[in-house]
Design an enzyme around this catalytic site. Structure first.
Site, PDB file in Angstrom:
ATOM      1  N   GLY A 237      -6.887  10.797  -1.678  1.00 16.63           N
ATOM      2  CA  GLY A 237      -7.501  12.111  -1.456  1.00 16.63           C
ATOM      3  C   GLY A 237      -6.462  13.206  -1.276  1.00 16.63           C
TER       4      GLY A 237
ATOM      5  N   ASP B  19     -11.540  14.656   6.868  1.00  8.69           N
ATOM      6  CA  ASP B  19     -11.363  13.277   7.320  1.00  8.69           C
ATOM      7  C   ASP B  19     -11.840  13.193   8.765  1.00  8.69           C
ATOM      8  OD1 ASP B  19      -9.202  10.944   6.029  1.00  8.69           O
ATOM      9  OD2 ASP B  19     -10.010  10.651   8.048  1.00  8.69           O
TER      10      ASP B  19
ATOM     11  N   ARG C 289      -4.633  12.473  11.455  1.00  9.61           N
ATOM     12  CA  ARG C 289      -4.188  12.571  10.062  1.00  9.61           C
ATOM     13  C   ARG C 289      -4.327  14.008   9.557  1.00  9.61           C
ATOM     14  NH1 ARG C 289      -5.560   7.664   5.766  1.00  9.61           N
ATOM     15  NH2 ARG C 289      -3.393   7.387   5.235  1.00  9.61           N
TER      16      ARG C 289
ATOM     17  N   LEU D 222      -3.134  -5.252 -14.660  1.00  8.11           N
ATOM     18  CA  LEU D 222      -1.777  -4.937 -14.190  1.00  8.11           C
ATOM     19  C   LEU D 222      -1.254  -6.060 -13.294  1.00  8.11           C
ATOM     20  CD1 LEU D 222      -2.264  -1.134 -13.426  1.00  8.11           C
ATOM     21  CD2 LEU D 222      -0.727  -2.106 -15.148  1.00  8.11           C
TER      22      LEU D 222
ATOM     23  N   CYS E 167      -4.327  -2.250  -2.998  1.00 14.05           N
ATOM     24  CA  CYS E 167      -5.423  -2.363  -3.969  1.00 14.05           C
ATOM     25  C   CYS E 167      -5.465  -3.606  -4.846  1.00 14.05           C
ATOM     26  CB  CYS E 167      -5.432  -1.122  -4.838  1.00 14.05           C
ATOM     27  SG  CYS E 167      -5.952   0.308  -3.883  1.00 14.05           S
TER      28      CYS E 167
ATOM     29  N   PHE F  68       5.710  -1.766   0.510  1.00 14.92           N
ATOM     30  CA  PHE F  68       5.302  -2.692  -0.564  1.00 14.92           C
ATOM     31  C   PHE F  68       5.975  -2.372  -1.898  1.00 14.92           C
ATOM     32  CE2 PHE F  68       2.248  -0.731  -3.541  1.00 14.92           C
ATOM     33  CZ  PHE F  68       1.971   0.470  -2.910  1.00 14.92           C
TER      34      PHE F  68
ATOM     35  N   ARG G   2       0.800  -1.509   3.279  1.00 18.58           N
ATOM     36  CA  ARG G   2      -0.381  -2.372   3.209  1.00 18.58           C
ATOM     37  C   ARG G   2      -0.145  -3.539   2.246  1.00 18.58           C
ATOM     38  NH1 ARG G   2      -4.907   2.236   2.345  1.00 18.58           N
ATOM     39  NH2 ARG G   2      -3.203   3.137   1.156  1.00 18.58           N
TER      40      ARG G   2
ATOM     41  N   ARG H 236      13.838  -8.755  -5.290  1.00 23.62           N
ATOM     42  CA  ARG H 236      13.541  -7.723  -6.277  1.00 23.62           C
ATOM     43  C   ARG H 236      14.521  -7.741  -7.450  1.00 23.62           C
ATOM     44  NH1 ARG H 236       8.603  -5.268  -5.691  1.00 23.62           N
ATOM     45  NH2 ARG H 236       8.055  -5.217  -3.512  1.00 23.62           N
TER      46      ARG H 236
HETATM   47  P1  NAD Z   1      -6.702   5.570   2.933  1.00 22.92           P
HETATM   48  O1  NAD Z   1      -7.096   4.559   3.926  1.00 22.92           O
HETATM   49  O2  NAD Z   1      -5.291   6.048   2.849  1.00 22.92           O
HETATM   50  O3  NAD Z   1      -7.606   6.884   3.142  1.00 22.92           O
HETATM   51  C1  NAD Z   1      -8.985   6.865   3.347  1.00 22.92           C
HETATM   52  C2  NAD Z   1      -9.344   7.931   4.382  1.00 22.92           C
HETATM   53  O4  NAD Z   1     -10.759   8.058   4.456  1.00 22.92           O
HETATM   54  C3  NAD Z   1      -8.869   7.601   5.803  1.00 22.92           C
HETATM   55  O5  NAD Z   1      -8.016   8.625   6.269  1.00 22.92           O
HETATM   56  C4  NAD Z   1     -10.179   7.523   6.613  1.00 22.92           C
HETATM   57  O6  NAD Z   1     -10.044   8.035   7.928  1.00 22.92           O
HETATM   58  C5  NAD Z   1     -11.108   8.388   5.788  1.00 22.92           C
HETATM   59  N1  NAD Z   1     -12.530   8.107   6.019  1.00 22.92           N
HETATM   60  C6  NAD Z   1     -13.162   6.911   6.014  1.00 22.92           C
HETATM   61  N2  NAD Z   1     -14.491   7.096   6.216  1.00 22.92           N
HETATM   62  C7  NAD Z   1     -14.706   8.419   6.338  1.00 22.92           C
HETATM   63  C8  NAD Z   1     -15.872   9.229   6.550  1.00 22.92           C
HETATM   64  N3  NAD Z   1     -17.083   8.669   6.635  1.00 22.92           N
HETATM   65  N4  NAD Z   1     -15.714  10.545   6.646  1.00 22.92           N
HETATM   66  C9  NAD Z   1     -14.488  11.119   6.537  1.00 22.92           C
HETATM   67  N5  NAD Z   1     -13.347  10.418   6.329  1.00 22.92           N
HETATM   68  C10 NAD Z   1     -13.460   9.078   6.225  1.00 22.92           C
HETATM   69  O7  NAD Z   1      -7.173   5.016   1.522  1.00 22.92           O
HETATM   70  P2  NAD Z   1      -6.556   5.337   0.070  1.00 22.92           P
HETATM   71  O8  NAD Z   1      -5.340   4.523  -0.166  1.00 22.92           O
HETATM   72  O9  NAD Z   1      -6.505   6.817  -0.109  1.00 22.92           O
HETATM   73  O10 NAD Z   1      -7.690   4.740  -0.851  1.00 22.92           O
HETATM   74  C11 NAD Z   1      -8.946   5.373  -0.997  1.00 22.92           C
HETATM   75  C12 NAD Z   1      -9.683   4.757  -2.170  1.00 22.92           C
HETATM   76  O11 NAD Z   1      -8.949   5.013  -3.378  1.00 22.92           O
HETATM   77  C13 NAD Z   1      -9.847   3.246  -2.108  1.00 22.92           C
HETATM   78  O12 NAD Z   1     -11.103   2.918  -2.645  1.00 22.92           O
HETATM   79  C14 NAD Z   1      -8.747   2.724  -2.991  1.00 22.92           C
HETATM   80  O13 NAD Z   1      -9.093   1.491  -3.569  1.00 22.92           O
HETATM   81  C15 NAD Z   1      -8.680   3.783  -4.058  1.00 22.92           C
HETATM   82  N6  NAD Z   1      -7.355   3.915  -4.718  1.00 22.92           N
HETATM   83  C16 NAD Z   1      -6.218   3.878  -3.984  1.00 22.92           C
HETATM   84  C17 NAD Z   1      -4.976   4.058  -4.604  1.00 22.92           C
HETATM   85  C18 NAD Z   1      -3.692   4.017  -3.839  1.00 22.92           C
HETATM   86  O14 NAD Z   1      -2.646   4.055  -4.462  1.00 22.92           O
HETATM   87  N7  NAD Z   1      -3.700   3.954  -2.524  1.00 22.92           N
HETATM   88  C19 NAD Z   1      -4.934   4.315  -5.977  1.00 22.92           C
HETATM   89  C20 NAD Z   1      -6.127   4.364  -6.697  1.00 22.92           C
HETATM   90  C21 NAD Z   1      -7.331   4.168  -6.043  1.00 22.92           C
HETATM   91  C1  UGA Z   2      -1.483   0.203  -8.478  1.00 17.90           C
HETATM   92  C2  UGA Z   2      -1.666   0.608  -9.936  1.00 17.90           C
HETATM   93  O1  UGA Z   2      -0.398   0.619 -10.594  1.00 17.90           O
HETATM   94  C3  UGA Z   2      -2.300   1.992 -10.025  1.00 17.90           C
HETATM   95  O2  UGA Z   2      -2.554   2.313 -11.384  1.00 17.90           O
HETATM   96  C4  UGA Z   2      -3.601   1.981  -9.248  1.00 17.90           C
HETATM   97  O3  UGA Z   2      -4.192   3.267  -9.245  1.00 17.90           O
HETATM   98  C5  UGA Z   2      -3.337   1.555  -7.821  1.00 17.90           C
HETATM   99  O4  UGA Z   2      -2.708   0.249  -7.814  1.00 17.90           O
HETATM  100  C6  UGA Z   2      -4.571   1.417  -7.005  1.00 17.90           C
HETATM  101  O5  UGA Z   2      -5.656   1.272  -7.534  1.00 17.90           O
HETATM  102  O6  UGA Z   2      -4.386   1.438  -5.795  1.00 17.90           O
HETATM  103  P1  UGA Z   2       0.296   0.749  -6.569  1.00 17.90           P
HETATM  104  O7  UGA Z   2      -0.290  -0.444  -5.908  1.00 17.90           O
HETATM  105  O8  UGA Z   2       0.388   2.003  -5.790  1.00 17.90           O
HETATM  106  O9  UGA Z   2      -0.558   1.108  -7.883  1.00 17.90           O
HETATM  107  O10 UGA Z   2       1.755   0.434  -7.100  1.00 17.90           O
HETATM  108  P2  UGA Z   2       2.308  -0.464  -8.323  1.00 17.90           P
HETATM  109  O11 UGA Z   2       3.412   0.252  -8.952  1.00 17.90           O
HETATM  110  O12 UGA Z   2       1.204  -0.898  -9.211  1.00 17.90           O
HETATM  111  O13 UGA Z   2       2.905  -1.725  -7.576  1.00 17.90           O
HETATM  112  C7  UGA Z   2       2.081  -2.690  -6.961  1.00 17.90           C
HETATM  113  C8  UGA Z   2       2.908  -3.870  -6.519  1.00 17.90           C
HETATM  114  O14 UGA Z   2       3.355  -4.625  -7.648  1.00 17.90           O
HETATM  115  C9  UGA Z   2       4.161  -3.481  -5.751  1.00 17.90           C
HETATM  116  O15 UGA Z   2       4.374  -4.389  -4.700  1.00 17.90           O
HETATM  117  C10 UGA Z   2       5.256  -3.609  -6.800  1.00 17.90           C
HETATM  118  O16 UGA Z   2       6.507  -3.844  -6.257  1.00 17.90           O
HETATM  119  C11 UGA Z   2       4.750  -4.805  -7.590  1.00 17.90           C
HETATM  120  N1  UGA Z   2       5.262  -4.874  -8.972  1.00 17.90           N
HETATM  121  C12 UGA Z   2       4.973  -3.882  -9.865  1.00 17.90           C
HETATM  122  C13 UGA Z   2       6.010  -5.973  -9.367  1.00 17.90           C
HETATM  123  O17 UGA Z   2       6.264  -6.889  -8.574  1.00 17.90           O
HETATM  124  N2  UGA Z   2       6.460  -6.048 -10.654  1.00 17.90           N
HETATM  125  C14 UGA Z   2       6.178  -5.074 -11.570  1.00 17.90           C
HETATM  126  O18 UGA Z   2       6.618  -5.211 -12.734  1.00 17.90           O
HETATM  127  C15 UGA Z   2       5.424  -3.964 -11.163  1.00 17.90           C
END
Ligand code: NAD
Ligand code: UGA
Length: 463
Positions: free
Chosen positions: A15, A35, A40, A228, A277, A339, A347, A443
């Site tokens: 977000g 939020d 935060r 992936l 994720c 990570f 995480r 790594r």
């Molecule tokens: P996050 O935990 O960092 O953030 C989520 C936020 O939502 C928290 O700050 C929480 O307090 C807030 N929240 C929860 N319930 C709420 C409510 N009812 N009202 C207001 N705020 C509320 O999570 P994130 O990493 O941003 O992931 C969010 C979503 O996006 C997940 O579904 C995840 O799978 C997806 N996603 C994450 C990534 C990534 O790289 N982290 C990439 C692509 C997709």
């Molecule tokens: C991953 C996807 O790459 C994003 O496209 C997606 O939006 C996101 O998940 C999500 O849905 O949350 P992220 O987890 O942030 O993104 O980072 P990555 O670069 O994908 O790495 C994930 C893990 O795989 C890391 O621990 C990284 O070190 C590991 N990795 C990645 C490897 O061990 N080898 C590789 O070749 C690539």
């Protein structure tokens, strides 16, 4: 509908950066990120932009440009919902830790809360956008909740999954491979899709904006993450075979990656993938497949997780075996806890699991990570509930300097690929360590020949 006010529920890793970039690129749209977590939000509003809660290269500059102009962070959820024409739901969707589907299914309680809150507050028609990663057909559940408010408000539900990777979030948002938007095939659905397309069109070329039906969009996100992660587990499976046969996994990855059908990205063998994720989304996919009775499909994808767990465990076992089958009371220095590099997110980091295994063997873990605090590393360990908080605190300590973390250590384990690790004075580190001095490079970041020339016993992954 022309969008002038956007609300995003959830100021997390998705977000926050996503809305910051929308606000930067669309100065005429007011973007409010809300939020429940007041701490935060306060951090997002910190006068010093370097204190925003998420570390991402380039993010603080984008926030500095747009914050206070057309980008706002707030805890006033109702107000932001009320004012917006378009509402992104970007809350967390973790793996369920209780009840039916425990350990597999996505926990949708935060999503449902958002839907109920929107239903309660909305007084005019809204477009509700799923930004969170969700099980296929979640839009149906959201629609059911929204359509039963009885106040006559019309809702359109879109799926617009996010594909950014942490550490490169800003770059990924500015130059996405594609933007995916799924919506209803009805006229109203198509209008809603167009309204969101118009927002992205401010900086994303039309050829990269893909529109589909809602279910394809929801399922494409789980599929992308599964593919992936599957590449990483595939190359990691080969790394173990390489170690037995004298092949070198880096050479194998290079050789197969030059086949344009395979491609060279995401073939880096490692201590195992982490992040919030991959694991959660694949478990969710497995659960969905099982719920439709598709056991072969479920088993196929579950193997990606099984392989990843094996890779993490294999790394810790290797450390114990190499250190003469005991690490009790030995100091093991961890370079990296996040990570992956360029993020403060920990995480599901492989480091947590490797540390947990080694602490079971009574090792003393000394951590250095440029962006992760001791409190965070300990909280990660505590979350596993393997032992008491006090017991964890006795076994793990963080250091502000890598040289201090490594001083007196029997071994170094590289858990994150931070660039700075390559620039250290490795001779100095070697001089301060117990001998023989071991490096376990999870790594494949350091150069074997250089490390061996100094005197280290060096073990990488898959070579
Ligand atoms: P996050 O935990 O960092 O953030 C989520 C936020 O939502 C928290 O700050 C929480 O307090 C807030 N929240 C929860 N319930 C709420 C409510 N009812 N009202 C207001 N705020 C509320 O999570 P994130 O990493 O941003 O992931 C969010 C979503 O996006 C997940 O579904 C995840 O799978 C997806 N996603 C994450 C990534 C990534 O790289 N982290 C990439 C692509 C997709
Ligand atoms: C991953 C996807 O790459 C994003 O496209 C997606 O939006 C996101 O998940 C999500 O849905 O949350 P992220 O987890 O942030 O993104 O980072 P990555 O670069 O994908 O790495 C994930 C893990 O795989 C890391 O621990 C990284 O070190 C590991 N990795 C990645 C490897 O061990 N080898 C590789 O070749 C690539």
């Amino acid at each position: 509908m022309k969008i002038t006010k956007i609300c995003c529920i959830g100021a997390g890793y998705v977000g926050g950066p996503t809305m910051a970039v929308i606000a930067q690129k669309c100065p005429h749209i007011q973007v409010t990120v809300v939020d429940l977590n007041a701490e935060r939000i306060a951090a997002w509003n910190d006068e010093n932009v370097d204190n925003i809660p998420i570390y991402e290269p380039g993010l603080s500059a984008v926030v500095a440009e747009a914050r206070g102009r057309n980008l706002f962070f707030s805890t006033e959820v109702d107000k932001a919902i009320d004012e917006a024409q378009l509402i992104f739901i970007s809350v967390n969707t973790p793996t369920k830790t209780y009840g039916k589907g425990k350990g597999m299914a996505a926990d949708l309680k935060y999503i449902e809360l958002c839907a109920r809150q929107i239903a309660q507050v909305a007084k005019d028609n809204k477009i509700v956008v799923e930004k969170s990663t969700l099980p296929v057909r979640t839009a149906e559940a959201i629609k059911n909740i929204l359509d039963h408010t009885g106040n006559g408000v019309q809702f359109q539900i879109l799926s617009n999954p996010e594909f950014l990777a942490e550490g490169t979030a800003v770059e990924d948002l500015l130059h996405p491979d594609r933007i995916l938007i799924g919506g209803d095939t009805t006229l109203e659905g198509q209008e809603a899709i167009q309204a969101l397309v118009d927002v992205y069109a401010h900086w994303v070329p039309a050829s990269k904006i893909l529109t589909t039906n809602v279910w394809s969009s929801e399922l494409s996100k789980l599929t992308a993450n599964a593919f992936l992660a599957q590449r990483i587990s595939s190359i990691n499976a080969m790394s173990e075979l390489c170690e037995k046969t004298g092949a070198d996994v880096n050479e194998v990855a290079r050789a197969i990656g030059m086949d344009s059908r395979i491609g060279s990205k995401f073939l880096k063998s490692s201590v195992g993938f982490g992040g919030s994720c991959f694991q959660k989304d694949i478990l969710n996919l497995v659960y969905i497949a099982k719920s439709y009775g598709l056991n072969e499909v479920a088993d196929y994808w579950e193997q990606v997780i099984i392989m990843n767990d094996h890779q993490k465990r294999r790394f810790s076992t290797q450390i114990v075996q190499t250190l003469y089958n005991t690490v009790a009371a030995k100091k093991i220095a961890f370079l990296g806890w996040a990570f992956k590099k360029d993020t403060n997110d920990t995480r599901e980091s492989a480091a947590i699991y490797v540390a947990n295994d080694l602490i079971n063997e009574q090792a003393q873990i000394a951590v250095y990570d440029p962006k992760v605090s001791q409190a965070k590393a300990l909280a990660d360990l505590d979350y596993l509930e393997t032992r008491s908080k006090e017991a964890n605190a006795k076994q793990l300590q963080s250091f502000a300097s890598p040289y201090d973390a490594c001083h007196g250590a029997h071994a170094i384990a590289v858990l994150t690929e931070w660039d700075e690790f390559k620039t250290y004075d490795w001779q100095k580190i070697y001089d301060g360590m117990q001998k023989p001095a071991f490096v376990f490079d999870g790594r494949n970041l350091l150069h074997r020949a250089e490390m061996e020339a100094i005197g280290f016993v060096y073990q990488g992954i898959g070579a």
